[in-house]
Design an enzyme around this catalytic site. Structure first.
Site, PDB file in Angstrom:
ATOM      1  CB  CYS A   1       1.461  -6.252   3.540  1.00  0.00           C
ATOM      2  SG  CYS A   1       3.143  -6.012   4.183  1.00  0.00           S
ATOM      3  CG  ASP A   2      -1.716  -2.486   4.481  1.00  0.00           C
ATOM      4  OD1 ASP A   2      -0.769  -2.952   5.114  1.00  0.00           O
ATOM      5  OD2 ASP A   2      -1.902  -1.271   4.349  1.00  0.00           O
ATOM      6  CE  LYS A   3      -6.356  -2.479   1.911  1.00  0.00           C
ATOM      7  NZ  LYS A   3      -5.066  -1.970   2.364  1.00  0.00           N
TER       8      LYS A   3
ATOM      9  CB  CYS B   1       4.989  -0.094   7.993  1.00  0.00           C
ATOM     10  SG  CYS B   1       5.305  -0.123   6.211  1.00  0.00           S
TER      11      CYS B   1
ATOM     12  CB  SER C   1      -2.749   4.750   5.692  1.00  0.00           C
ATOM     13  OG  SER C   1      -1.728   4.192   6.469  1.00  0.00           O
TER      14      SER C   1
ATOM     15  CD  GLU D   1      -4.530   2.494   2.952  1.00  0.00           C
ATOM     16  OE1 GLU D   1      -4.828   1.475   3.586  1.00  0.00           O
ATOM     17  OE2 GLU D   1      -3.356   2.906   2.838  1.00  0.00           O
TER      18      GLU D   1
ATOM     19  CG  ASP E   1      -2.187  -0.814   0.956  1.00  0.00           C
ATOM     20  OD1 ASP E   1      -2.137  -1.709   0.096  1.00  0.00           O
ATOM     21  OD2 ASP E   1      -3.214  -0.555   1.603  1.00  0.00           O
TER      22      ASP E   1
END
Length: 550
Positions: A119-121, A192, A466, A440, A78
């Site tokens: 990670c995010d998704k 992150c 985010s 985002e 992202d």
């Protein structure tokens, strides 16, 4: 075992011939077939170390008595996709990931799954697939990144790289420091460093019971992470033998546990979308209001970046999610987990090492949890704010609307100094349908923060934020502009009133004025009219229901 469908009986001679072509020994054919869905890629820092973890998962599966088959799952970073057309694809990739895991597992009749993600998704996509196909599954999140270092100061991606853009534009830092920050903020492998979406989802995954204890916070560089990968590989075989499926774990009570842990951490607002989508696939009814009901009684106990001071490494060394659950024990439900241990057993055996990182209930950072659900005439179907990242001074805010029909237009105005104290930046047509893909808004919010305006400027959007966003920023506004929501008829100069304690978001207009403006509104042409995103925009539901494809 499901895999009997592809390996037993006279009619399966050709199937076995193909399986033997892969090199599988005859002695292994009767063992459970375990799929390992790996998100390895060279372009996502959180995923670049997965080949190492794959080796340990494989060793664990063999030790447990199974036979592993690896298959790849795509992922998007992202941070790299942020601020341009790439972010249109981030949230929609979640549905592709779920579909791909489902497709491979069903086509090959795998007995169980190890889902290697970070990670995010990617993490919610894999959880959605496991709930949908409901075969024994265990999740291994690959772990957070170490903090960066520059002249003795610890660094994180959002607070020290994204916000550096606004600081540089305002002349607060020079070329040399900007270059030093971009070289040092992310020192290597891992997700992150703050409680951004990737790490929040890892914590949610552990709290809901789908990964082993300490998996969420054990660092990507650690030997502990290798051992967790090994034990997860070993454990999946036992889950197959006992037929412990995701829907037996991801119950309504388990979702409530995950939400309470999320709230106590002050996690990313994106989890509202992801938890709702996972619940949808698990067949669990989870109204948006559940988040707010639980927020009212769940204190904010861990002051994590971006709104706070602590990194994921601090949470790990303080005792991780088990230690946080020890604090919350009286609020949690005693649900089962993939480890075979129940939530109370995990909480009771945990040690809280640092009482500042994980505070006692009576010394919480905030009395309420990190996320609040907002309604009002702008968001009758709901909106979301990360209230733990909002200062006391801006929990109530009234200002003048500056309206933009895309993230790019809003970002241009911010960078050109056109946003002033008392403004409410409105970025619309960025919802699930309008974006499409519900981008985002980290670049705009980070620029506002970097310019020192996070105490005097608000931002509202039908897009999302985010996990790194801080300040009075309200997202997920539903109905979105593309559905004819009130956000579509806002104008420059309108007065916007935000009341987070009162859970209100309103434009100071009468019902008659709103009705008149809506009667003149016309549906704009879609921004993208081809390919996957065109199909996604037609099929995706609202943010209030998790932005799932129906």
């Amino acid at each position: 075992m499901r895999s009997k469908k592809i390996k037993e009986g006279i009619e399966r001679v050709p199937h076995r011939a193909l399986l033997y072509a892969t090199g599988i020994p005859k002695s292994e054919m009767k063992k459970p077939f375990i799929g390992v869905a790996t998100g390895f890629t060279d372009i996502i820092p959180g995923h670049i170390g997965m080949h190492d973890l794959e080796r340990f998962i494989e060793k664990g599966i063999h030790t447990g008595g199974g036979y592993p088959f690896f298959f790849g799952i795509p992922g998007i970073c992202d941070g790299i996709a942020m601020g341009h057309t790439g972010m249109h694809y981030s949230l929609p990739s979640r549905e592709l990931i779920a579909d791909m895991v489902e497709t491979i597992a069903e086509a090959h009749q795998l007995d169980g799954l190890v889902l290697l993600t970070n990670c995010d998704k990617i993490t919610p996509g894999m959880l959605m697939a496991s709930a949908r196909i409901n075969i024994p599954s265990i999740v291994v999140t690959a772990g957070p990144m170490l903090s960066g270092r520059l002249r003795g100061k610890r660094l994180s991606l959002v607070n020290d790289a994204f916000e550096a853009v606004g600081k540089y534009k305002k002349g607060l830092i020079k070329d040399e420091e900007l270059e030093a920050l971009e070289m040092c903020a992310c020192p290597g492998v891992g997700s992150c460093q703050g409680m951004y979406t990737a790490n929040t989802m890892a914590c949610v995954t552990e709290a809901i019971g789908m990964s082993l204890s300490r998996c969420a916070t054990s660092l990507a560089v650690s030997a502990d992470k290798r051992r967790i990968a090994f034990e997860s590989g070993k454990r999946i075989v036992e889950l197959v033998k006992k037929n412990v499926t995701p829907r037996k774990i991801m119950t309504e009570k388990a979702f409530e546990n995950a939400i309470m842990v999320d709230l106590a951490l002050g996690g990313s607002t994106n989890t509202v979308l992801h938890i709702a989508a996972i619940a949808y696939e698990a067949g669990v009814e989870l109204p948006l209001e559940t988040f707010d009901i639980l927020a009212r009684k769940t204190p904010h106990l861990a002051n994590m970046l971006p709104g706070g001071e602590h990194f994921l490494e601090d949470l790990e060394w303080a005792g991780g999610i088990p230690a946080l659950m020890k604090r919350l024990r009286n609020n949690l439900h005693d649900a089962i987990t993939v480890s075979g241990k129940r939530i109370f057993e995990i909480a009771d055996s945990a040690e809280i090492v640092d009482t500042n990182v994980i505070r006692p209930l009576d010394k919480s950072y905030h009395k309420e949890g990190g996320i609040a659900i907002i309604r009002g005439n702008i968001a009758p179907d709901g909106a979301v704010v990360k209230q733990s990242a909002v200062s006391k001074n801006t929990m109530k805010f009234e200002g003048v609307a500056k309206v933009f029909n895309s993230e790019e237009d809003g970002m241009k105005a911010i960078m050109n100094g056109k946003i002033k104290q008392g403004d409410v930046v409105v970025i619309r047509y960025e919802g699930p349908k309008g974006g499409p893909g519900m981008r985002e808004m980290l670049s705009p919010t980070a620029a506002i923060a970097g310019m020192g305006l996070s105490e005097s400027v608000a931002l509202i959007t039908d897009g999302r934020f985010s996990g790194g966003t801080r300040g009075p920023c309200i997202g997920h506004i539903s109905p979105e502009a593309m559905e004819g929501g009130v956000i579509a008829i806002l104008k420059d100069g309108d007065r916007i009133r935000i009341d987070i304690p009162g859970r209100r978001l309103d434009v100071i207009l009468t019902d008659e004025e709103i009705k008149e403006r809506l009667s003149k509104w016309k549906l704009p042409k879609p921004k993208i009219n081809r390919g996957y995103l065109e199909r996604y925009a037609r099929m995706v539901s609202s943010a209030g229901s998790g932005a799932v494809m129906k």
